[in-house]
Design a protein around this motif. Sequence first.
Motif, PDB file in Angstrom:
ATOM      1  N   ALA A 117       2.590   4.364   0.547  1.00 26.04           N
ATOM      2  CA  ALA A 117       2.457   5.851   2.349  1.00 26.04           C
ATOM      3  C   ALA A 117       3.144   6.728   2.156  1.00 26.04           C
ATOM      4  O   ALA A 117       4.296   6.092   1.314  1.00 26.04           O
ATOM      5  CB  ALA A 117       2.488   4.537   3.591  1.00 26.04           C
ATOM      6  N   LYS A 174       0.624  -1.208  -0.402  1.00 19.86           N
ATOM      7  CA  LYS A 174       0.060  -0.083  -0.149  1.00 19.86           C
ATOM      8  C   LYS A 174       1.012   1.204  -0.194  1.00 19.86           C
ATOM      9  O   LYS A 174       1.687   1.609   0.817  1.00 19.86           O
ATOM     10  CB  LYS A 174      -0.659   0.179   1.145  1.00 19.86           C
ATOM     11  CG  LYS A 174      -2.034   1.089   1.129  1.00 19.86           C
ATOM     12  CD  LYS A 174      -2.222   0.675   2.610  1.00 19.86           C
ATOM     13  CE  LYS A 174      -3.411   2.686   3.020  1.00 19.86           C
ATOM     14  NZ  LYS A 174      -4.793   2.399   4.442  1.00 19.86           N
ATOM     15  N   ASP A 229      -1.010   6.789   0.289  1.00 24.05           N
ATOM     16  CA  ASP A 229      -1.910   7.717   1.687  1.00 24.05           C
ATOM     17  C   ASP A 229      -0.724   7.717   2.867  1.00 24.05           C
ATOM     18  O   ASP A 229       0.125   7.618   3.682  1.00 24.05           O
ATOM     19  CB  ASP A 229      -2.012   6.004   2.798  1.00 24.05           C
ATOM     20  CG  ASP A 229      -3.382   6.219   3.611  1.00 24.05           C
ATOM     21  OD1 ASP A 229      -3.890   7.609   4.233  1.00 24.05           O
ATOM     22  OD2 ASP A 229      -3.659   5.097   4.687  1.00 24.05           O
ATOM     23  N   ASN A 230      -1.683   9.437   3.299  1.00 28.70           N
ATOM     24  CA  ASN A 230      -0.897   9.903   4.298  1.00 28.70           C
ATOM     25  C   ASN A 230      -0.941   9.726   5.651  1.00 28.70           C
ATOM     26  O   ASN A 230      -0.257   9.918   7.002  1.00 28.70           O
ATOM     27  CB  ASN A 230      -0.601  11.381   4.210  1.00 28.70           C
ATOM     28  CG  ASN A 230      -0.176  11.328   3.093  1.00 28.70           C
ATOM     29  OD1 ASN A 230       0.698  11.767   2.483  1.00 28.70           O
ATOM     30  ND2 ASN A 230      -1.313  12.158   2.146  1.00 28.70           N
TER      31      ASN A 230
END
Length: 487
Positions: free
Chosen positions: A422, A420, A485-486
């Motif tokens: 990030a 994912k 994604d932060n």
Amino acid sequence: MSASVRSTASGDEDIEGRAALKTYLLEPHGAVMTDPRSVLATALAPQGITVDSTDEPELVALVAGEQVSWLDATPGRPWRLHVAASVKDADRVHELLTSSTPFLTPLRILPSRLESLAKTTGSPLVLFSLRHDRRPLRASAEGAGSEGIDVVTLRFWAATAAQTLEALRDKNVLPGATSVSSVQLRMGEAEQYARVEVYHDGKCTAVGNSFVHFEKLLDAICAEYDEMRALVDAIAQKGRRVFVPVPWRGDAVEPAAARMFVGADPFALWGLPERVADHTFRARVVDLDTARGAVIELSREGVAIELPPGTPPCVALRFLSNVQFHMHAEFSLDPLLQIRAGGAQAKPEAAFNERDALDRVAAAVLTETVALWLRGSPTVSVLSVLDGLLGVERSAQGHADLARKVLSEAAAYEWSDWLKPARDESGATVWRFRVEPQRERTARTRQLGRLYKHAAALAQRLAGGNVEPWSQLSLFDAEALVPPDNG
């Protein structure tokens, strides 16, 4: 083919009985060598095993309920796990210990070194076991018997064990299929003796009344192993490759390359092989027990393995042991033993170049990603991949762009269940692992098998193959389609 020859000894003398002491030889490396109690306590806690200190600084107690096992972590030699329990329970403790951390691996003894123990110790060989099975390397379409004997399991127990094994080879009764998987020796006299069976995976089971004789045999095993480990290490330190000629057919190389690196036992290697010539394949792999990399080449001439810095020699020794068990039992180690000061020169080939095709880049990048995952890293980044494959000082912007493209495509499509996107603390893109690696071997094999299947599909897609509805690279950048994604 299967056979068993047993003496008429009473059941209470069976070496596999509950009364036998099980000792497992382990090779430590990495963090566990400097702080064994802390590393093991953290790794074994989820398995329900606690680590206790003892009066001896090098002796560690492993407590699982009412079962207590003892780990002799004496520095400077292979460690010894002593378990007084049934075979099933003892093997379970050993599996939990070795699967919970990549810093302890079973000591793999080459079949030829097993046989030499009788001569080394001056003790009679009273049993040998053979195990030869080509099925792990056979393509499903191959018919049984297409290349000699496919499966042999033989256990011969008699005073004439050594002579019988020699006769089997001299008469070529089992061509290429006499890989010794265990030997049993009787040491000492009737009043003070030890009867010990030594297995190729570093397990020893002993009965008798003399622990001194047992320790003597353990020391001899470790000395034999240390000789081979030092030889492999010396070759690797010189930047050379370990090469052993193997007498196998050229058309057997391709199915072996297709099945050897999928993350399954017995080889426990993961990587995407590349055809570099007719009947020659080269694969950058990660060894699952140590989570360290190696480069392996298979050809009609034999097998070669290159160990980069940080990869312990046990990776090569286990590979060679498995080659004997599953390819050809009687290839000679003489060429290896004769090059103590040298060895075939390793190919000075970078993991990938800036102008390489994306599928070749993917094979290297995804293998390094799996290595980081197995070592417990929560994320993978372009920097960490390049550091492992090339060294940061030798990488260029082109390398970084290629690695980023592979990781972005993997996270967007084939490996979206594992990776994912990030942001790290500096705002740079990293890829977070969505799942943790399974430690139980069967579950790990299934998990890595799925990773391999999807990695192969990704490499084929990047090469332009039509393997999914998206047959080419995305029209838009994959990182833009799946933003980091932060959180």
